[in-house]
Scaffold this motif. Structure first.
Motif, PDB file in Angstrom:
ATOM      1  N   UNK A   1       0.784  -1.210   0.035  1.00 55.62           N
ATOM      2  CA  UNK A   1       0.084  -0.064   0.004  1.00 55.62           C
ATOM      3  C   UNK A   1       0.834   1.308   0.095  1.00 55.62           C
ATOM      4  N   UNK A   2       2.235   1.297   0.050  1.00 59.62           N
ATOM      5  CA  UNK A   2       2.949   2.284   0.172  1.00 59.62           C
ATOM      6  C   UNK A   2       3.124   2.950  -1.549  1.00 59.62           C
ATOM      7  N   UNK A   3       2.756   1.824  -2.513  1.00 57.31           N
ATOM      8  CA  UNK A   3       2.815   2.389  -3.726  1.00 57.31           C
ATOM      9  C   UNK A   3       1.724   3.254  -4.097  1.00 57.31           C
ATOM     10  N   UNK A   4       2.125   4.286  -4.764  1.00 54.12           N
ATOM     11  CA  UNK A   4       0.958   5.371  -5.160  1.00 54.12           C
ATOM     12  C   UNK A   4       0.815   6.232  -4.155  1.00 54.12           C
ATOM     13  N   UNK A   5       1.510   6.112  -2.905  1.00 54.03           N
ATOM     14  CA  UNK A   5       1.085   6.964  -1.958  1.00 54.03           C
ATOM     15  C   UNK A   5       1.918   8.236  -1.927  1.00 54.03           C
ATOM     16  N   UNK A   6       1.401   9.604  -1.750  1.00 60.19           N
ATOM     17  CA  UNK A   6       2.145  10.649  -1.803  1.00 60.19           C
ATOM     18  C   UNK A   6       2.155  11.292  -0.687  1.00 60.19           C
ATOM     19  N   UNK A   7       3.225  11.431   0.062  1.00 58.19           N
ATOM     20  CA  UNK A   7       3.317  11.889   1.513  1.00 58.19           C
ATOM     21  C   UNK A   7       3.022  13.408   1.708  1.00 58.19           C
ATOM     22  N   UNK A   8       3.041  14.155   0.576  1.00 58.11           N
ATOM     23  CA  UNK A   8       2.703  15.527   0.697  1.00 58.11           C
ATOM     24  C   UNK A   8       1.040  15.717   0.418  1.00 58.11           C
ATOM     25  N   UNK A   9       0.535  14.965  -0.528  1.00 62.59           N
ATOM     26  CA  UNK A   9      -0.740  14.943  -0.770  1.00 62.59           C
ATOM     27  C   UNK A   9      -1.356  14.293   0.418  1.00 62.59           C
ATOM     28  N   UNK A  10      -0.842  13.578   1.062  1.00 59.04           N
ATOM     29  CA  UNK A  10      -1.486  12.638   2.243  1.00 59.04           C
ATOM     30  C   UNK A  10      -2.624  11.664   1.539  1.00 59.04           C
ATOM     31  N   UNK A  11      -2.175  11.060   0.221  1.00 58.13           N
ATOM     32  CA  UNK A  11      -3.214  10.458  -0.543  1.00 58.13           C
ATOM     33  C   UNK A  11      -2.674   9.556  -1.368  1.00 58.13           C
TER      34      UNK A  11
END
Length: 870
Positions: free
Chosen positions: A662-672
């Motif tokens: 689930x890390x894949x696709x996650x953008x930490x700044x977008x929080x999504x």
């Protein structure tokens, strides 16, 4: 939790546009409880156990803080000598790694990077749109197994965001009602992290500017100096302001005495003090404070930094202050005053500066420039070099702001495994005397091999070459496959170095979430989504929005290099990642590492296919509508179909990877998640529609018809070239005609006080927007730096002013879009037009969508343009 509202944002994002989206509504983002990586990071890392029972530990001087020595006697007995507890921690981690690798040898190690500061990977961000304060909830963002991972990877600092007035009480301000709740959680966080040798740094942008209704400004106007757009900036040359700064910091460090330090953007991002009014490139003072107008910038910075340090010391703390100058400008030059600041730093202060801002790099035979946050560019940029040299001259500590794990280039994989690029970057930093590294912004902070590489390089003497370092880095985890993995990393580093050096490529380009983009055969000029925000619809077809520094042909070439080189082969010609997967199928951590590398290669391929698709769409329009060459147009449509077929394969291959991690696709700044399994499935359904539409287009071309016009094209307002006036809003009118042998003539009639902007775009939206400024002085191109397709060349301009109205006639040279001989046949000639007064569209008269400002692009959007009929 507030973070859950991301799903609502996603569900309503389409409504932000003023026109119907050219695709169906995508599924919502996964909710936070679906982020399985949070649970996985709270579990201990699975590492082969290594006992230290037979090791003798000695406490004695070595070479300073965190240093250690490993001795091996003739009998094989190991002795580890450490100077402090943190040296012991680092020594044990290093010993265990080298035993796992089977290459333990005597050594003395000490860090040349003292402060190695990151941020919690999944911690919430205290700013819009979600604006979630982690100190106001009961969530544990720092589980001990996660902190143990970070410590093992060399991290010794984490930052979290605070605002002074949320915590501090001063003689100017009362304590906030929620302050003690925040302080209690901050204390718990500090204590938890210190168990693993990790200091907590409070991050802030202070002192905050104040609006006219702010109580602090009303009650204490003596604190302030410059005013900008109705807001007031604090003037640190005022004794009262110095007191406010000192008291705020003293109170925070008194309430939370074990804080490691304060890290602050003291220049850039948002204006704070009168220092903010000095231009970063020229040094010119653009403020209205009579005190600061007479001073050098370093004097203003000195007073602020001194007040902060007095506050820290008055609280009895030995903490440090990192003053970060965030100057992300693309232009390579910097004002000399930045280096002056580095020469004048109070004790306890480190000046941190962006390592890569103003990057200059040759790509495809032309020098390109880039702003902030580059992993693909090694650096340093010239601005950092001058600051570091100035600090070195006087022995001042200098910090580098970089991105370790990933960057704005590709932030949707947990880390980009290119430690070879980090080796080159850290070697350059060591040569320049860097002693603090800010390793991330809101992204680039996931545990993994890039963190580990940064930690190792912070102790490295660089006696070994890059290849040797990579093999040593791989050995503890990959054992006998270390050489193969090192070669994969090396090739990925070389592939990633081809990333198009362009800030708009970072902010809007397809390398983050291309596998979730729809591909649109019909022209709609729908905007591209911001990669770092969670509330835009999926990216549309205005691909030129990410191409301010490259043509689409150049972007396509570079993307192809990235995609090709990321498909790593063994010396025997086998797929290297498949070989590794066959050997490590039972190892959860290594299989996830392989999955990240596979996902990255797929994202590179997707970027290449998207550029190919829209390049061929532009070619098909040109061949069909302008040249009437149906055969060539059908060939271009066939190539569009081939790109779609490749993208179906990419998306299907990425699906199981995204389901497993689930890390894949996650953008930490977008929080999504910018892509996730449901969105990938949605994309496959959209690609099926694309294939069906391409078949219809090909059939129309086969019948001798031109490339079909979209509904957007058919219904757009039209200005027909000729001589007829077209009415725009607010009393403006204009007309356009072709000037044979020269280009396009445009004439505008408007009120004298207006300041207009004329924007043009090519037929297919494959170039960046071109803009002309028009007022009573005439017409001139907007000045854009770093633009391959620059604003038009104004071949001729004439102005008439009478009775409060202005008539400006100007001619745009066709040389800018294909040359005199090809002016009617160019792919790049203007075929879409927009006229604006400030941020208000006058023609076509359409409402700009609400929402956050689109950095570098707003207020211009292609789907708000009208057509030019040649």
């Amino acid at each position: 939790m507030t973070l859950i509202t991301v799903a609502h944002i996603a569900a309503t994002a389409i409504a932000m546009t003023s026109l119907a989206a050219p695709f169906s509504e995508p599924p919502p983002y996964p909710r936070m409880e679906e982020w399985t990586f949070r649970e996985e990071l709270a579990m201990p890392e699975a590492l082969p156990p290594v006992s230290t029972n037979d090791v003798t530990f000695v406490r004695a001087p070595v070479e300073g803080r965190e240093s250690y020595r490993i001795d091996i006697g003739e009998n094989g007995k190991v002795t580890i000598t450490t100077e402090d507890d943190e040296g012991l921690r680092r020594a044990v981690y290093y010993y265990q790694d080298r035993v796992r690798a089977g290459d333990l040898a005597p050594c003395v190690r000490k860090p040349w990077v003292r402060n190695r500061i990151a941020r919690c990977f999944f911690g919430p961000i205290k700013r819009p749109p979600l604006n979630h304060d982690e100190l106001m909830d009961d969530v544990d963002y720092y589980p001990e197994p996660y902190l143990d991972r970070l410590a093992h990877e060399g991290i010794n600092g984490l930052w979290l965001t605070v605002e002074w007035r949320d915590l501090a009480e001063t003689s100017f301000t009362k304590r906030s009602p929620d302050a003690m709740r925040r302080i209690e959680k901050l204390r718990r966080t500090v204590d938890r992290c210190l168990k693993y040798g990790i200091k907590t740094w409070i991050f802030c942008i202070e002192p905050r500017r104040c609006g006219k209704d702010d109580l602090l400004l009303k009650e204490h106007p003596e604190l302030f100096g410059c005013t900008v757009a109705g807001e007031s900036l604090m003037c640190p040359m005022q004794h009262a302001a110095q007191r406010y700064i000192e008291e705020s910091v003293k109170d925070i460090f008194t309430q939370v005495p074990r804080l490691g330090g304060i890290m602050m953007i003291s220049y850039g991002e948002r204006e704070t003090t009168c220092l903010s009014r000095f231009d970063p490139l020229t040094g010119r003072f653009n403020g209205n404070c009579p005190r600061c107008a007479r001073l050098e910038p370093w004097q203003i910075h000195w007073e602020t930094a001194s007040a902060i340090m007095r506050g820290i010391r008055a609280a009895g703390s030995d903490a440090e202050y990192i003053s970060w100058f965030y100057q992300p400008q693309v232009r390579p030059e910097r004002g000399a005053w930045n280096a002056d600041v580095a020469r004048h730093l109070p004790d306890g202060v480190t000046l941190a500066y962006n390592f890569e801002s103003g990057a200059v790099k040759e790509q495809l035979g032309r020098l390109r420039n880039g702003g902030d946050y580059w992993l693909s560019y090694v650096g340093p940029a010239e601005g950092f070099r001058k600051v570091a040299e100035a600090g070195r001259q006087v022995g001042a500590p200098i910090g580098a702001k970089i991105q370790v794990g990933n960057s704005h280039e590709v932030a949707t994989v947990p880390f980009v495994p290119v430690p070879g690029l980090l080796y080159r970057k850290y070697k350059a930093m060591r040569e320049m005397g860097v002693s603090t590294v800010l390793q991330c912004w809101y992204f680039g902070n996931c545990p993994g091999i890039m963190n580990k590489a940064a930690g190792e390089l912070s102790f490295d003497s660089f006696d070994d070459d890059e290849a040797t370092f990579l093999k040593r880095l791989a050995a503890p985890d990959w054992g006998k496959d270390a050489a193969l993995v090192a070669s994969v990393w090396q090739q990925l580093s070389d592939a990633y170095a081809n990333y198009p050096l362009s800030n708009d490529m970072q902010y809007y380009g397809p390398f983050h979430a291309g596998p979730a983009w729809p591909l649109l055969p019909d022209v709609s000029l729908a905007p591209l989504a911001r990669t770092w925000k969670p509330h835009d619809p999926p990216s549309g077809d205005a691909i030129g929005e990410c191409l301010e520094n490259h043509t689409i042909e150049e972007a396509s070439i570079l993307a192809e290099y990235m995609a090709k080189d990321a498909r790593v082969r063994t010396p025997d010609g086998e797929d290297a990642l498949k070989v590794l997967a066959s050997r490590w199928g039972g190892d959860f951590e290594r299989m996830r590492d392989i999955g990240v590398m596979r996902a990255l290669a797929l994202q590179f391929q997707s970027g290449s296919d998207i550029f190919d698709f829209y390049r061929e769409r532009a070619r098909a329009l040109y061949e069909s509508r302008v040249l009437g060459n149906a055969t060539a147009a059908r060939a271009a449509v066939r190539r569009m179909g081939e790109a779609v077929a490749r993208e179906e394969s990419v998306t299907r291959e990425l699906l199981p990877l995204a389901r497993a991690d689930s890390r894949l696709g996650f953008h930490s700044e977008a929080e999504a998640h910018q892509y996730h399994p449901a969105k990938l499935e949605w994309r496959l359904s959209e690609l099926a529609k694309t294939k069906a539409r391409l078949a219809e287009i090909d059939a129309a071309l086969a019948r001798g018809e031109p490339y079909p016009e979209s509904e957007f094209e058919r219904t757009a307002p039209v200005c027909k070239l000729g001589g007829e006036w077209t009415d725009a809003a607010d009393g403006v009118r204009f007309r356009a005609r072709e000037t044979v042998g020269v280009g396009l003539e445009i004439e505008l009639d408007f009120r004298k006080e207006m300041r207009l902007r004329v924007n043009t775009l090519d037929a297919a939206g494959v170039t960046w927007y071109r803009s002309i400024a028009v007022d009573e002085t005439g017409a001139r191109p907007y000045e854009f730096h770093n633009v391959v397709t620059p604003s038009h060349e104004v071949a001729e301009s004439r102005v008439e002013v009478a009775d409060g109205r202005v008539r400006v006639r100007f001619v745009l040279s066709s040389a800018g879009w294909g040359g005199d001989g090809e002016r009617r046949r160019s792919l790049r000639r203007p075929e879409w037009l927009q006229i604006m007064n400030g941020n208000t569209p006058l023609w076509p008269e359409r409402q700009l969508p609400s929402g956050d400002w689109r950095l570098n692009l707003d207020p211009v959007r292609g789907n708000l343009f009208g057509r030019l009929r040649w």
